[in-house]
Write an enzyme that holds these catalytic residues in place. Structure first.
Site, PDB file in Angstrom:
ATOM      1  N   HIS A 107      -0.159  -5.944  11.618  1.00  0.00           N
ATOM      2  CA  HIS A 107      -0.386  -4.537  11.925  1.00  0.00           C
ATOM      3  C   HIS A 107       0.672  -4.043  12.912  1.00  0.00           C
ATOM      4  CE1 HIS A 107      -2.813  -0.937  11.375  1.00  0.00           C
ATOM      5  NE2 HIS A 107      -2.480  -0.626  12.606  1.00  0.00           N
TER       6      HIS A 107
ATOM      7  N   ASP B  92       0.813  -1.219   0.000  1.00  0.00           N
ATOM      8  CA  ASP B  92       0.000   0.000   0.000  1.00  0.00           C
ATOM      9  C   ASP B  92       0.846   1.268   0.000  1.00  0.00           C
ATOM     10  OD1 ASP B  92      -2.242  -1.592   0.090  1.00  0.00           O
ATOM     11  OD2 ASP B  92      -2.731  -1.159   2.186  1.00  0.00           O
ATOM     12  N   HIS B  93       1.908   1.277   0.807  1.00  0.00           N
ATOM     13  CA  HIS B  93       2.636   2.531   0.995  1.00  0.00           C
ATOM     14  C   HIS B  93       3.628   2.837  -0.115  1.00  0.00           C
ATOM     15  CE1 HIS B  93       0.490   3.527   4.522  1.00  0.00           C
ATOM     16  NE2 HIS B  93       0.792   2.383   5.096  1.00  0.00           N
TER      17      HIS B  93
ATOM     18  N   ARG C 270      -8.988   1.141  -0.476  1.00  0.00           N
ATOM     19  CA  ARG C 270      -9.837   1.881   0.451  1.00  0.00           C
ATOM     20  C   ARG C 270     -10.908   2.658  -0.305  1.00  0.00           C
ATOM     21  NH1 ARG C 270      -7.394   2.508   5.810  1.00  0.00           N
ATOM     22  NH2 ARG C 270      -9.038   4.049   6.131  1.00  0.00           N
TER      23      ARG C 270
ATOM     24  N   GLU D 299      -7.463  -6.729   0.776  1.00  0.00           N
ATOM     25  CA  GLU D 299      -8.114  -6.163   1.957  1.00  0.00           C
ATOM     26  C   GLU D 299      -9.219  -5.219   1.511  1.00  0.00           C
ATOM     27  OE1 GLU D 299      -4.544  -6.239   5.267  1.00  0.00           O
ATOM     28  OE2 GLU D 299      -5.069  -4.321   4.335  1.00  0.00           O
TER      29      GLU D 299
ATOM     30  N   HIS E 291      -4.806  -3.018  -0.035  1.00  0.00           N
ATOM     31  CA  HIS E 291      -6.062  -2.554   0.547  1.00  0.00           C
ATOM     32  C   HIS E 291      -6.617  -1.461  -0.350  1.00  0.00           C
ATOM     33  CE1 HIS E 291      -8.264  -0.777   4.339  1.00  0.00           C
ATOM     34  NE2 HIS E 291      -9.085  -1.046   3.332  1.00  0.00           N
TER      35      HIS E 291
END
Length: 248
Positions: free
Chosen positions: A196, A14-15, A50, A75, A48
């Site tokens: 996490h 994601d990052h 979002r 996700e 993910h």
């Protein structure tokens, strides 16, 4: 490596997309990061999508689905939009997570016990397209038992409180909660993953817990990759996990 000491690494990219979206450019490419991660030993790639599209975009997911050599862990929030997209994409694995627009990252586990029918319906829809579903939950017996009731084959235990603990006693307590959650989940026939907030200095005690199948780690790997490169960052994390798992 025996079954008891086997542990998988899911790399969350994601990052990489966060850095791209910060300037609205076409680089860095999260797909390239995913392929590098696979070559370095990642067992799967987590993304993910979002609601606010702050990092991963639909195109990323579509391309990844076509090019990954391992498997995608998708996700997603429990919304009609995301369920319909997952039914189209058919990811190998889906992880249902709670989601709030104002949060920097996922701040807590899904309340399965408080919405069992809604989660059960989502699990059934995803399973119908061949996706193995996990539920991202706190290491809370009530949530673990509810996850088993709704028919999810897997859970991912939220390790954030362990990762954020500021003193050794608190960290020990939170690690024990995770350990007990793993044992309960396994006793109920669930596949148990975790993730996490895990990084290079706190991952080993979690990886050493007997019964954990997979750890999903992203931010720490992306951050470390700035200094050592993406493949090296993934390889170092995988080595730490495997060494810890041999102590089970």
């Amino acid at each position: 490596m025996t079954e008891a000491t086997r542990i998988l690494l899911g790399v969350n990219i994601d990052h990489v997309a966060t850095l791209r979206q910060a300037r609205g450019t076409r680089y860095p490419d999260p797909v390239k990061a995913a392929l590098d991660a696979e070559e370095a030993g990642a067992d799967g790639i987590t993304v993910h999508l979002r609601e606010d599209r702050r990092h991963i975009q639909e195109r990323d997911v579509r391309v990844l689905k076509e090019v990954l050599q391992t498997r995608m862990n998708f996700e997603m929030g429990v919304t009609e939009e995301m369920l319909a997209f997952a039914e189209e994409i058919r990811p190998a694995h889906s992880c249902l997570v709670p989601e709030r627009r104002e949060e920097l990252t996922t701040e807590g586990g899904l309340d399965v016990a408080g919405q069992e029918q809604r989660i059960r319906d989502a699990v059934r829809r995803l399973a119908a397209v061949g996706s193995e579903v996990s539920l991202f939950i706190d290491p809370d017996p009530r949530q673990i038992e509810a996850s088993a009731r709704v028919g999810a084959p897997a859970i991912e235990l939220h390790t954030g409180r362990y990762a954020d603990a500021e003193d050794p006693e608190e960290q020990t307590r939170e690690l024990q909660r995770v350990r007990e959650g793993v044992a309960l989940g396994r006793s109920l026939g669930l596949i148990v993953n975790a993730g996490h907030g895990l990084h290079y200095h706190n991952v080993e005690p979690v990886a050493a817990i007997d019964g954990i199948n997979e750890l999903n780690i992203g931010h720490a790997i992306v951050a470390h990759a700035l200094f050592v490169g993406f493949r090296q960052a993934v390889a170092e994390m995988k080595a730490l996990m495997l060494a810890a798992a041999t102590k089970r």
